[in-house]
Design a protein around this motif. Structure first.
Motif, PDB file in Angstrom:
ATOM      1  N   GLU A 289     -40.135 -17.945  19.944  1.00 48.97           N
ATOM      2  CA  GLU A 289     -40.327 -16.580  20.456  1.00 48.97           C
ATOM      3  C   GLU A 289     -40.451 -15.559  19.316  1.00 48.97           C
ATOM      4  OE1 GLU A 289     -37.775 -18.503  21.390  1.00 48.97           O
ATOM      5  OE2 GLU A 289     -37.836 -18.755  23.579  1.00 48.97           O
ATOM      6  N   SER A 290     -39.735 -15.808  18.228  1.00 54.45           N
ATOM      7  CA  SER A 290     -39.741 -14.828  17.134  1.00 54.45           C
ATOM      8  C   SER A 290     -40.893 -15.025  16.156  1.00 54.45           C
ATOM      9  CB  SER A 290     -38.410 -14.891  16.363  1.00 54.45           C
ATOM     10  OG  SER A 290     -38.266 -16.129  15.682  1.00 54.45           O
ATOM     11  N   VAL A 291     -41.555 -16.176  16.220  1.00 49.45           N
ATOM     12  CA  VAL A 291     -42.714 -16.427  15.354  1.00 49.45           C
ATOM     13  C   VAL A 291     -43.951 -15.813  16.013  1.00 49.45           C
ATOM     14  CG1 VAL A 291     -44.230 -18.182  14.377  1.00 49.45           C
ATOM     15  CG2 VAL A 291     -41.753 -18.525  14.351  1.00 49.45           C
ATOM     16  N   ILE A 292     -44.465 -14.756  15.400  1.00 49.99           N
ATOM     17  CA  ILE A 292     -45.615 -14.030  15.941  1.00 49.99           C
ATOM     18  C   ILE A 292     -46.836 -14.333  15.080  1.00 49.99           C
ATOM     19  CG2 ILE A 292     -46.499 -11.786  16.627  1.00 49.99           C
ATOM     20  CD1 ILE A 292     -43.960 -12.661  18.119  1.00 49.99           C
TER      21      ILE A 292
ATOM     22  N   GLU B 125     -55.374 -14.707  20.065  1.00 54.52           N
ATOM     23  CA  GLU B 125     -55.212 -13.296  19.756  1.00 54.52           C
ATOM     24  C   GLU B 125     -54.031 -13.092  18.814  1.00 54.52           C
ATOM     25  OE1 GLU B 125     -54.654  -9.037  22.142  1.00 54.52           O
ATOM     26  OE2 GLU B 125     -55.068 -10.897  23.231  1.00 54.52           O
ATOM     27  N   SER B 126     -54.209 -12.276  17.792  1.00 55.20           N
ATOM     28  CA  SER B 126     -53.124 -12.007  16.854  1.00 55.20           C
ATOM     29  C   SER B 126     -51.965 -11.330  17.567  1.00 55.20           C
ATOM     30  CB  SER B 126     -53.615 -11.134  15.695  1.00 55.20           C
ATOM     31  OG  SER B 126     -54.107  -9.893  16.182  1.00 55.20           O
ATOM     32  N   ASN B 127     -50.798 -11.434  16.964  1.00 53.94           N
ATOM     33  CA  ASN B 127     -49.555 -10.883  17.522  1.00 53.94           C
ATOM     34  C   ASN B 127     -49.098 -11.615  18.783  1.00 53.94           C
ATOM     35  OD1 ASN B 127     -49.333  -8.818  15.516  1.00 53.94           O
ATOM     36  ND2 ASN B 127     -50.854  -7.613  16.648  1.00 53.94           N
ATOM     37  N   THR B 128     -49.569 -12.853  18.948  1.00 53.29           N
ATOM     38  CA  THR B 128     -49.140 -13.679  20.075  1.00 53.29           C
ATOM     39  C   THR B 128     -47.937 -14.532  19.660  1.00 53.29           C
ATOM     40  OG1 THR B 128     -51.393 -13.822  20.960  1.00 53.29           O
ATOM     41  CG2 THR B 128     -49.826 -15.518  21.675  1.00 53.29           C
ATOM     42  N   PRO B 129     -46.876 -14.573  20.441  1.00 47.39           N
ATOM     43  CA  PRO B 129     -45.739 -15.458  20.115  1.00 47.39           C
ATOM     44  C   PRO B 129     -46.150 -16.926  20.162  1.00 47.39           C
ATOM     45  CG  PRO B 129     -45.107 -13.791  21.737  1.00 47.39           C
ATOM     46  CD  PRO B 129     -46.606 -13.746  21.631  1.00 47.39           C
ATOM     47  N   TRP B 130     -45.619 -17.713  19.225  1.00 45.87           N
ATOM     48  CA  TRP B 130     -45.943 -19.134  19.177  1.00 45.87           C
ATOM     49  C   TRP B 130     -45.586 -19.834  20.477  1.00 45.87           C
ATOM     50  CZ3 TRP B 130     -49.042 -22.368  17.215  1.00 45.87           C
ATOM     51  CH2 TRP B 130     -48.756 -23.742  17.127  1.00 45.87           C
ATOM     52  N   CYS B 131     -44.518 -19.390  21.149  1.00 39.31           N
ATOM     53  CA  CYS B 131     -44.121 -19.991  22.431  1.00 39.31           C
ATOM     54  C   CYS B 131     -45.254 -19.964  23.459  1.00 39.31           C
ATOM     55  CB  CYS B 131     -42.925 -19.239  23.023  1.00 39.31           C
ATOM     56  SG  CYS B 131     -41.321 -19.888  22.499  1.00 39.31           S
TER      57      CYS B 131
END
Length: 207
Positions: free
Chosen positions: A145-148, A195-201
């Motif tokens: 969740e924290s990896v954007i 899309e950029s700024n998407t959470p890895w989750c």
């Protein structure tokens, strides 16, 4: 865990490791091996083209900086101040225009072969696509969740440069057993950008 839940992960790892075996005992020469010999007697002495060498000769990666970054990430080697100062955007600029499947591909020529082969086999047999991405390290705990993501793509194998390299590896390892011409001809050859700024989750399980 129930095996059905881990089956694809298990097979993915198996394809990866079996490709390593193919770089030490060339598949073309397997029929000529004396079964009475020990493993160490038939690995390097077997005559035939080395897949790692042919791949780097025909379709080389840009190894100067990304190999050093991969070595630091996976083996904790020291980096120069210049490399430590590279931004995620700079890494993405080099990676996205190169022919590697993932960052681990730069760790060694053997891992380059293995990551290409496993992605090909998973797509060929199961329709499973490889999703890759790069992100800045979170300031707090590292979770999906924290990896954007700064940058990412679904179906990395659909990149034309990656596909060309993967086809070479697949043909070399499964020489005479599988014709991959139609498979690679039918790939879309277009990565699906994330899309950029998407959470890895949100994207780690594919499109």
């Amino acid at each position: 865990r129930d095996f059905d839940r881990i089956f694809l992960s298990f097979i993915d790892g198996l394809y990866h490791e079996l490709s390593h075996a193919a770089t030490y005992v060339n598949p073309i020469k397997l029929v000529d091996i004396d079964n009475s010999l020990r493993v160490h007697e038939v690995t390097y002495p077997v005559q035939g083209p080395d897949i790692r060498i042919s791949l780097q000769y025909l379709y080389p990666l840009k190894l100067d900086r990304l190999r050093l970054l991969a070595d630091s990430y996976y083996a904790a080697s020291d980096l120069s101040d210049a490399l430590k100062g590279m931004s995620t955007d700079e890494v993405v600029q080099e990676f996205s225009q190169d022919g590697a499947m993932e960052l681990y591909s730069y760790f060694s020529d053997s891992e380059d072969v293995a990551t290409l082969f496993q992605a090909t086999m998973m797509k060929y047999h199961f329709g499973a696509s490889k999703t890759v991405g790069f992100a800045n390290k979170p300031s707090g705990s590292v979770t999906c969740e924290s990896v954007i993501l700064n940058w990412g793509v679904h179906d990395r194998l659909a990149n034309p440069v990656v596909a060309q390299r993967a086809q070479h590896v697949a043909n070399a390892i499964l020489f005479g057993h599988t014709d991959f011409t139609a498979f690679f001809s039918n790939l879309t050859l277009t990565e699906q950008p994330i899309e950029s700024n998407t959470p890895w989750c949100d994207v780690r399980d594919g499109a």
